[in-house]
Enzyme design. Structure first.
Site, short mmCIF file in Angstrom:
data_model
loop_
_atom_site.label_atom_id
_atom_site.label_comp_id
_atom_site.label_asym_id
_atom_site.label_seq_id
_atom_site.Cartn_x
_atom_site.Cartn_y
_atom_site.Cartn_z
N ASP A 164 0.86 -1.17 0.00
CA ASP A 164 0.00 0.00 0.00
C ASP A 164 0.90 1.23 0.00
OD1 ASP A 164 -2.41 1.53 0.27
OD2 ASP A 164 -1.86 1.85 2.36
N THR A 219 0.16 4.74 1.16
CA THR A 219 0.13 5.58 2.35
C THR A 219 0.44 4.77 3.59
OG1 THR A 219 -1.56 6.96 1.29
CG2 THR A 219 -1.29 7.17 3.68
N ASP A 238 -1.53 -0.34 6.32
CA ASP A 238 -1.79 0.23 7.65
C ASP A 238 -3.21 0.71 7.82
OD1 ASP A 238 -1.80 2.51 6.05
OD2 ASP A 238 -0.86 3.76 7.60
#
Length: 814
Positions: A324, A326, A569
């Site tokens: 991912d 971000t 996250d």
């Protein structure tokens, strides 16, 4: 992105009858009373099995039961010298228990420091408390990215979407209206609200279910499944082998009647025990557990929390890493950049709307950066709101007529917010230009009236007027380019899968060294599974990916035969993390994300991953080496037992002789070798490779012993002790060379270990007490010469076996 929902000034209605908490939640006195009564949210251990489970797994096994029975038999027969294997087995169990318990303590300490927490209202003040401290009637604040830690009932004014797959197996988020009960273990995927705790600890519906699903669901372990197959085969071979060996031992004693009358049945029983005990690879399971446990402790030293010890094996098998953007490649911190015009004069009240979006208690970094840029003196009361979800990619708030910001305000991804706006073409072009520079871009649009109800399903109505564009800056983790370069060098394919604008993602991909080129727009991903597999295999950077698409992409890669790791996250990564072979959560991850991840990078350092992979490779490579040695021993002892039994010859070794041979040529060296560094990249086929070496090498060792025994019985008949000594010398030299071959490439530490092994073997035949205890002596010169010659010849054959195995595998032999 961010969530928006009820305002911070909204009050909670009374929960229920007298004595129940109101808007202020429980008082400290009420919490203390419930705690003293034992009504707390006791939760199973976070990362490891209990101490009793560890003892049971290391002690209460079938093989240990066989060992114990043989040990007691020899003690009863007053043959304690041949019962050394019992102490070895006890030592194995103790080492396994101590190592795993130390790993448990280390990991549990980390788990406690990073345990799940819950946001509650007590004494009228929002507080953050450990999930275990929840008590009945607590008021809990829920928002996207959190995991429900107890059974709760959603209060008025709240709306959430919950992933209940831990409980139902269905991963689609389930809408929850006020009054609905959310079970512990559920993950909040969208929305927010307040809930009252109705059941805690053992009283919760999901107490056992979530504990098993979250804590002890086993990763797919090729080593574990391969060894289980081998142990099943050995178990089936033990009984027929024991019958044949017993028959041969009794025949050599003159038959049952003569053996029982003369007492020769006792040596026969000793030979049977020696045969059976030598077939059991006791230390193999031990060293596998120790390697995993030590791997977990070493990773803990790197601030990596391992949710399951066998996950260190999966690290070595990963060949695709999905990332991912971000919070993984970027730091996750969002800095407000600027406000940009949308092509027409903005509607009045847009600042007030942004103040509302940025003032949420549960706002994430994007919303908080808006709040920092547009601080609110007071928050406008809203009439309704739609929370942000990764599927919608927008959120909204509606203010009543007469308000300074009357109407509906929609904030979200420009491609979604401006898609249906007839006046949005200039704003879309401006947003595209901003995104292409790498800035995260949001669009704020306005609708004079309330948002139509159908919009709750996802599509925004026509008539939205673009107001302003907002841009934000993200800092790329400085260690990201070097870490990604490491994975490329190791042959691991990289896939960036982000929900952000494809143009923004493409800029970041270039910045971290993935080369030029654009990002694939996930809105164009094919629905056909085969076409999806081809698309995901071909492309490496994807933008505008929804949570369900992330999951589908991971599934597609797995169908192509890849072992997939996924880092993330956010709550939008939960579905993909659960589906991946190995889910890795960052320190900034939501509780829901950490709950489903196998590994958690506790300090958020992305450059920990190379060390994590290296630890996995060390574990699996060394376990493979050790298994080759143990399985070779099982093969040559089984062949010796069966061959000598069919020839009606007595088993050529005493139990004490096999015990010391196992200790010097297998047990002690293998224990140290299992902990040595190794950077060799793992290749699938662990069991096939191990057996491809172990079976021919074991057969070769058995044939060497058979040849020496045949010579001793025919050409140079002598004492039984001389024949046994010759057999010990032959097997010691062949077994030691098997260990040397499996230990390559040699390092100074491995050379030192092997030198210690040879020194120990020499002492057996030179130190008088050892010679007497183990009934060993130098055989006659001609028999000694034959033993050494046959052993050297067998070692050369083993060398050839290893060479051709490596050639067939496409490697170079050392």
């Amino acid at each position: 992105m961010f969530e928006a929902g009820e305002s911070t000034g909204r009050h909670v209605d009374s929960v229920g009858p007298a004595g129940r908490p109101g808007l202020d939640g429980l008082s400290s006195a009420e919490v203390l009373a419930r705690t003293n009564a034992g009504r707390i949210n006791s939760i199973p251990g976070a990362t490891s099995r209990s101490a009793w489970d560890i003892v049971r797994a290391n002690v209460l096994t079938l093989f240990n039961a066989i060992v114990a029975a043989c040990f007691v038999l020899l003690l009863v027969l007053d043959q304690w010298r041949d019962a050394l294997f019992g102490f070895s087995a006890l030592g194995n169990s103790l080492i396994g228990i101590v190592q795993e318990y130390r790993a448990k303590q280390s990991l549990d300490r980390l788990a406690i420091l990073h345990a799940a927490q819950s946001r509650v209202i007590r004494d009228g003040i929002p507080r953050l408390i450990p999930a275990e401290a929840l008590v009945p009637d607590d008021i809990v604040l829920l928002s996207a990215g959190e995991q429900v830690a107890a059974d709760v009932r959603l209060l008025d004014g709240g709306y959430v979407e919950a992933d209940e797959s831990f409980l139902t197996g269905e991963s689609a988020p389930v809408p929850k209206q006020p009054g609905a009960v959310l079970l512990s273990g559920s993950l909040i995927m969208a929305g927010n609200g307040r809930a009252v705790v109705v059941r805690v600890g053992p009283d919760t519906f999901a107490f056992k279910l979530t504990a098993e699903a979250r804590r002890f669901a086993l990763v797919t372990s090729e080593i574990r499944s391969g060894l289980d197959k081998v142990l099943r085969v050995i178990t089936w071979l033990l009984l027929p082998t024991a019958v044949l060996v017993t028959h041969a031992q009794v025949r050599n004693a003159g038959g049952w009647e003569a053996a029982l009358s003369s007492g020769q049945w006792i040596p026969a029983a000793v030979g049977l025990v020696a045969s059976i005990m030598s077939m059991i690879p006791l230390g193999l399971v031990l060293l596998t557990s120790v390697a995993f446990a030590v791997g977990g402790v070493r990773l803990a030293g790197h601030m990596v929390l391992v949710q399951e010890l066998a996950a260190v094996e999966v690290l070595a098998r990963v060949d695709v890493l999905c990332l991912d953007k971000t919070g993984t490649l970027s730091s996750g911190a969002m800095t407000f950049d600027a406000v940009h015009g949308a092509g027409i004069p903005p509607a009045e009240g847009w600042r007030k709307a942004l103040e509302w979006f940025g003032a949420k208690e549960e706002a994430n970094t994007t919303a908080k950066s808006i709040g920092d840029a547009f601080p609110a003196a007071d928050i406008l009361p809203e009439t309704s709101s739609v929370p942000f979800t990764s599927a919608l990619k927008w959120s909204s708030v509606t203010f009543p007529p007469g308000s300074p910001a009357a109407g509906t305000w929609v904030l979200g991804a420009p491609d979604f917010v401006l898609e249906e706006s007839s006046s949005g073409a200039p704003a879309r072009r401006s947003a595209a230009a901003l995104a292409s520079t790498g800035l995260r871009t949001l669009a704020l649009a306005h609708l004079p009236g309330p948002l139509p109800v159908p919009a709750q399903g996802g599509r925004l109505p026509a008539g939205l007027v673009p107001v302003v564009l907002l841009t934000f800056r993200e800092d790329i983790r400085k260690e990201a380019p070097g870490t990604l370069a490491y994975f490329r060098q190791q042959g691991v394919a990289l896939k960036i899968i982000s929900g952000d604008d494809p143009r923004t993602v493409a800029v970041l991909a270039r910045a971290v060294g993935l080369g030029p080129g654009g990002a694939y727009d996930a809105r164009e991903l094919p629905a056909d599974p085969l076409l999806l597999e081809e698309t995901v295999e071909k492309h490496h950077v994807f933008g505008s990916v929804t949570p369900s698409q992330k999951r589908d992409m991971v599934q597609a890669l797995k169908r192509r035969g890849h072992t997939v790791a996924m880092t993330g996250d956010g709550v939008n990564d939960v579905l993909a993390l659960k589906e991946a072979d190995l889910g890795i959560a960052m320190d900034t991850a939501s509780p829901a994300t950490k709950a489903v991840a196998r590994l958690v990078l506790l300090d958020g350092r992305f450059d920990r991953l190379p060390a994590v992979v290296a630890e996995g490779r060390r574990a699996i490579s060394n376990i493979e080496r050790v298994s080759m040695v143990f399985l070779s021993k099982t093969v040559y002892i089984t062949v010796i037992s069966l061959t000598f039994a069919l020839l009606l010859w007595p088993f050529p070794y005493l139990p004490r002789q096999m015990s010391v041979l196992d200790g010097l040529t297998i047990g002690l060296p293998a224990f140290f070798l299992a902990l040595q560094p190794s950077a060799q990249r793992y290749e699938p086929g662990f069991l096939k490779r191990s057996l491809a070496f172990s079976v021919p090498a074991g057969v070769c060792g058995a044939l060497c012993v058979l040849a020496v025994s045949l010579y001793a019985r025919s050409a140079a008949p002598g004492s039984a002790e001389a024949t046994q000594s010759a057999a010990v010398i032959t097997l010691a030299l062949v077994a030691s060379w098997i260990l040397v071959t499996a230990s390559r490439p040699l390092t100074w530490m491995k050379t030192l270990i092997l030198a210690g092994m040879y020194a120990g073997l020499a002492l057996l035949f030179t130190v008088p007490p050892a010679k007497e205890f183990f009934r060993l002596d130098w055989p006659p010169p001609d028999l000694l010469a034959v033993s050494v010659t046959v052993a050297v010849g067998g070692s050369l054959v083993i060398e050839a076996i290893r060479y051709f195995q490596w050639r067939l595998a496409g490697r170079s032999a050392d």
